[in-house]
Every structure is written in structure tokens, then in C-alpha cells.
Design a protein around this motif. Structure first.
Motif, mmCIF file in Angstrom:
data_model
loop_
_atom_site.group_PDB
_atom_site.id
_atom_site.type_symbol
_atom_site.label_atom_id
_atom_site.label_comp_id
_atom_site.label_asym_id
_atom_site.label_seq_id
_atom_site.Cartn_x
_atom_site.Cartn_y
_atom_site.Cartn_z
ATOM 1 N N VAL A 186 -39.200 59.869 39.561
ATOM 2 C CA VAL A 186 -37.927 60.108 38.878
ATOM 3 C C VAL A 186 -38.121 61.035 37.690
ATOM 4 N N ILE A 187 -39.112 60.733 36.860
ATOM 5 C CA ILE A 187 -39.328 61.500 35.631
ATOM 6 C C ILE A 187 -39.667 62.952 35.937
ATOM 7 N N GLN A 188 -40.455 63.194 36.984
ATOM 8 C CA GLN A 188 -40.837 64.572 37.262
ATOM 9 C C GLN A 188 -39.649 65.420 37.689
ATOM 10 N N GLN A 189 -38.566 64.786 38.159
ATOM 11 C CA GLN A 189 -37.378 65.532 38.560
ATOM 12 C C GLN A 189 -36.518 65.943 37.371
ATOM 13 N N THR A 190 -36.689 65.253 36.233
ATOM 14 C CA THR A 190 -35.845 65.568 35.075
ATOM 15 C C THR A 190 -36.280 66.851 34.386
ATOM 16 N N ALA A 191 -37.581 67.145 34.412
ATOM 17 C CA ALA A 191 -38.125 68.364 33.800
ATOM 18 C C ALA A 191 -37.652 68.528 32.359
ATOM 19 N N MET A 192 -37.708 67.429 31.603
ATOM 20 C CA MET A 192 -37.238 67.457 30.226
ATOM 21 C C MET A 192 -38.399 67.740 29.277
ATOM 22 N N PRO A 193 -38.208 68.620 28.296
ATOM 23 C CA PRO A 193 -39.242 68.808 27.271
ATOM 24 C C PRO A 193 -39.458 67.505 26.507
ATOM 25 N N THR A 194 -40.690 67.269 26.088
ATOM 26 C CA THR A 194 -40.996 66.051 25.349
ATOM 27 C C THR A 194 -42.180 66.304 24.425
ATOM 28 N N ASP A 195 -42.164 65.680 23.282
ATOM 29 C CA ASP A 195 -43.294 65.819 22.365
ATOM 30 C C ASP A 195 -44.523 65.101 22.905
ATOM 31 N N TRP A 196 -44.314 63.851 23.324
ATOM 32 C CA TRP A 196 -45.416 63.036 23.834
ATOM 33 C C TRP A 196 -45.121 62.591 25.259
ATOM 34 N N ALA A 197 -46.114 62.678 26.103
ATOM 35 C CA ALA A 197 -46.027 62.132 27.457
ATOM 36 C C ALA A 197 -47.205 61.192 27.669
#
Length: 469
Positions: free
Chosen positions: A166-177
Motif C-alpha cells: 500500500v505504502i509504495q503506491q502512495t509515492a509520498m515524500p517523507t523525512d523518515w522511512a
């Protein structure tokens, strides 16, 4: 230092929070704590740390197996800022709508649990994304099964948690992963998560969990309901808190203001009638007299209705502590009527839920414990009634029952959202919000209203005395 705190400190060093002048890698590996309790606690603490430092955080899991535990561990005051996304297609929009309703409610309540720098940053985030925020709320309100959410909706939440597919489909920038690597998470290259400034991959060899992404439909539905049940419990807690706050304010409003309004309206009706006696042919005065009488009758009816408040509703502010909130949420997860197996089970759960709501509104932790004890006793009796027999294989009827539970939860989540909207749109809540703002400024709005009404009453009494002299 506790194991959770030391784990968090180690992770922060790898995520660029080691202090000035200390370079942070864009990608790092670390071994996760073997104990699931420590792992979950550290992940929840990391979410709080990210929010406190105005960082966005994405936690990627193998599946939905740990999501209920992570969701429960999150700080209650910060939970609306954390989007927990299940992998199941049916569950994801329900969870998203629930979190939107929770966030909207917390912003509308503007209570102590939505104050401070973290919430100031969230309000600023939503101000910059105003169109997206409004479109997302409209999507949640429509509650259409097949309508996709607005593009970019996940950016409204600074913390996103969910399975990798699910998360890989959002392609959202993030400070920490943070990638929780275990046997079921596909191997990732030794490079940052797409769109992440800093990526931490945690190797975890703890107990194997089963998530929603299961091959057995019945097990999948049961896991889905477990996760959605937690979303529902969060909203039930929010609704009970908002209702408790407003009921306490309403009681004080009734005691300080409503009676004075009735007295003033009655005096003004008498004044209008006295003026009409002097000018009986004045059509405008006749109309004013009729309106004044109607207003006095209406305020009297409203006052009498307010006197029918339950005995436990007092004029003291409703301010449940964090432990009471956690107890109520935990209980709502277990006993909610929408998780019933049949009508008899629903009736029993409904009774327990009503008792839990009364206990929470009264601030009675002991009463909540008694409800929990009754629930556990009933659950044990049900377990013993099967006599240790092997449960039958999943059946069509069982699956249909679980589907009905899931749909009932979905409908209740939508109903709570609508009920919260109605509550926040009421005139009484507008006055409550104004009183809360005045309180932060060191003022007592209801006391000020009472004093102003006293002056108006005195003036009306003086005018009426002049007419009758």
C-alpha cells in the motif's frame, strides 16, 4: 533508561536526530528488538518524536499483522495525525474515512488534546492544503463504496503506517522511512525508500504475525474487522468525549444563563403587553407583543427541556484523564454491538456499551472495570459452552456473518462522523467553543453573560414598574 527509550535513541541517531554536526546516513540498517512489546512501543515513540520535531514519518510493515498493536500504542492525543492504512481494499477506505472524521473532530473540539506546537503545525499544513482537505472531507461524507479518495489525500497526515504494497503506491515524500524487514517483506535494495530523506531498515526476527493479506477469506475478514474495530473505538471515544464536554457545558449554561433568559423574555413580553394596552390600535405593537410572547414561551420550553438532564450530568467541566480514555477505548474495542454474532449477542453488547458510556461520562473508572469484568465473564461462559470441541471449518454462513459485521462497522463510522458534524454545527456548541476560547484568555463567558442578563433584567423590571405605577 528503559529498553524502549534506548531503542528510540539509537534509531534517532540513524535518522538524522543525533545532534548538530553529526552527519546522518541516507540509509541505515539496525536490528529491531526481538520482543514485540518493545518494538511496538519504540515505533509509537518514534511517531511522537517525528511529530514533535515537525518531521514526516512513514512506517512500512510486511502486512497488517502489527497494525492493530501499533495503532493502540500511539499517543491518544496524536492518533488523529497518524494514518494507519490496512492492506485490504475493503478496509482501507473505511479506515481512511474514520481517521478523517477523527482529525476533523479533534480540530473542531479545539480542546487541550489538540493544542500545542504539533497541532499548530497540523493546522498550518491543512491551511496550505485547504482545497485537498475540503475535498477529502466531502469524499468521506459521501461515503460511497466505489468512489476513490482524492489524489494526494495521504499528504494530509504527517505519519503514515501500513504494509509495503500500500505504502509504495502512495509515492509520498517523507523525512523518515522505517522498513520493518522480516520474512514476508520483499527484500529492498540498500538505498533510501523512494521519496525519503532518511531510511532505516529494521531486521526483525520476532514472532510471526498474520495480517489481513491472508489466503483464507474468513481469516482475512476477521483480521480486517479487528483493525476496523479499533478505528471505530477511537471514534466512539471521540464522540463520547465531545458529548460529555458539551453536556457539562450545557448544565452550567442552564444553571447560569438559561433561567435568566426565561426571566428576561417573560419581562419583555409583559412590557410589550403593557405598551399595547396604551396603544391598542397600533398594529406594529400588536405584532411585537405576539412575537415577544412566542419568544417567552419558546425559551420556557427550552428551559424545561434542559431541566430533564440525566442525574450524572453536572455543571463541572468534563475532563477525563488519559487512563480513563484508554480504558474506555479498550472496552469499546471488545464490546461494541457492531461486532455481535447474533441479535442476542447484540442486545447484550448494547447494554454493556450503554453502561460503559455512562461510566465514562461520569468519570467512573471503577464502573468501567465492572463492565469489563461482566464482559469477560460472559466471554468465558461462551467459550466453556463449546465444551472444548473442535470448532467447525469456516463456512459460508460464518463468512457472511463477518461481512455483515464489517458493513455494520462501516455504517457506524459514517454515522459517528455525521453525528459529530451535527453536534459541532449546533448553536450550543458554537457558544461552547467561544466559552473555551474565552477561558484561555482568563475570562468566564457564561458568567459575563449572566451579569449582562442581570443588568437587562433590572432595566426591564424598572421599565415595567414605571408602566404599572
Amino acid at each position: 533508561m528503559s529498553e524502549i527509550a534506548s531503542t528510540l535513541a539509537a534509531w534517532l541517531k540513524l535518522l538524522g536526530q543525533a545532534g548538530a554536526g553529526v552527519p546522518a546516513p541516507s540509509f541505515a540498517n539496525a536490528a529491531a528488538p526481538e520482543q514485540q512489546e518493545v518494538l511496538i512501543g519504540a515505533l509509537a515513540a518514534l511517531a511522537a518524536e517525528a511529530l514533535a520535531n515537525d518531521r514526516t514519518l512513514t512506517i512500512v510493515t510486511a502486512d497488517d499483522g502489527l497494525l492493530p498493536e501499533i495503532s493502540n500504542a500511539l499517543d491518544l492525543s496524536l492518533r488523529p495525525l497518524c494514518l494507519v492504512l490496512p492492506g485490504a481494499d475493503h478496509a482501507r477506505p473505511i479506515a481512511l474515512r474514520a481517521t478523517l472524521s477523527l482529525l476533523k473532530s479533534r480540530l473542531s473540539r479545539a480542546a487541550a488534546d489538540s493544542q500545542g506546537p504539533i497541532w499548530t503545525a497540523q493546522r498550518e499544513r491543512l491551511r496550505h492544503a485547504d482545497a485537498l482537505w475540503r475535498n477529502s472531507l466531502a469524499w468521506a461524507t459521501r461515503n460511497l463504496r466505489d468512489e476513490a479518495p482524492p489524489a494526494g489525500i495521504f499528504a494530509l497526515f504527517p505519519v503514515r503506517i501500513g504494509p509495503w504494497q500500500v505504502i509504495q503506491q502512495t509515492a509520498m515524500p517523507t523525512d523518515w522511512a522505517v522498513l520493518l524487514q522480516c520474512g514476508r517483506l520483499p527484500a529492498q535494495p540498500a538505498s533510501p525508500w523512494p521519496g525519503a530523506r532518511h531510511t532505516l531498515r529494521l531486521s526483525w526476527g520476532g514472532e510471526k504475525t498474520q495480517g489481513i493479506a491472508l489466503t483464507d477469506e474468513t481469516a482475512q475478514l476477521a483480521a480486517e474487522i479487528e483493525l476496523l474495530g479499533q478505528e471505530l473505538a477511537e471514534l466512539e471515544l471521540e464522540l463520547a468525549t465531545a458529548q460529555g464536554e458539551l453536556a457539562a457545558f450545557s448544565a452550567r449554561y442552564h444553571a447560569l444563563v438559561a433561567g435568566r433568559i426565561v426571566h428576561l423574555d417573560r419581562l419583555q413580553a409583559e412590557l410589550a403587553a403593557a405598551r399595547l394596552e396604551r396603544t391598542p390600535q397600533d398594529a406594529a405593537q400588536a405584532q411585537a407583543t405576539q412575537e415577544a410572547r412566542a419568544r417567552a414561551d419558546r425559551s420556557q420550553r427550552e428551559y424545561e427541556a434542559g431541566r430533564c438532564l440525566p442525574e450524572e450530568e453536572q455543571a463541572q467541566p468534563f475532563a477525563p484523564d488519559i487512563d480513563l480514555k484508554k480504558r474506555f477505548r479498550q472496552l469499546a474495542q471488545k464490546i461494541h454491538p457492531d461486532r455481535a454474532r447474533d441479535e442476542a449477542d447484540r442486545a447484550w453488547r448494547t447494554q454493556l456499551m450503554s453502561e460503559a458510556n455512562r461510566a465514562y461520562r461520569a468519570g467512573d473508572a471503577a464502573a468501567l472495570e465492572r463492565v469489563l469484568a461482566r464482559w469477560l465473564a460472559g466471554s468465558n461462559a461462551d467459550a466453556q459452552s463449546v465444551g472444548g470441541a473442535v470448532l467447525p471449518a469456516p463456512s459460508f454462513a460464518r463468512r457472511q456473518g463477518l461481512i455483515a459485521q464489517r458493513d455494520a462497522i462501516r455504517q457506524r463510522i459514517a454515522a459517528i462522523g455525521a453525528e459529530l458534524d451535527q453536534l459541532y454545527g449546533s448553536k450550543l456548541y458554537e457558544l461552547f467553543a467561544a466559552a473555551r476560547l474565552a477561558e484561555r484568555q482568563g475570562r468566564d463567558l457564561l458568567a459575563e453573560m449572566a451579569q449582562r442578563l442581570d443588568r437587562q433584567i433590572a432595566q426591564a423590571e424598572s421599565e415595567l414598574a414605571a408602566f404599572t405605577a
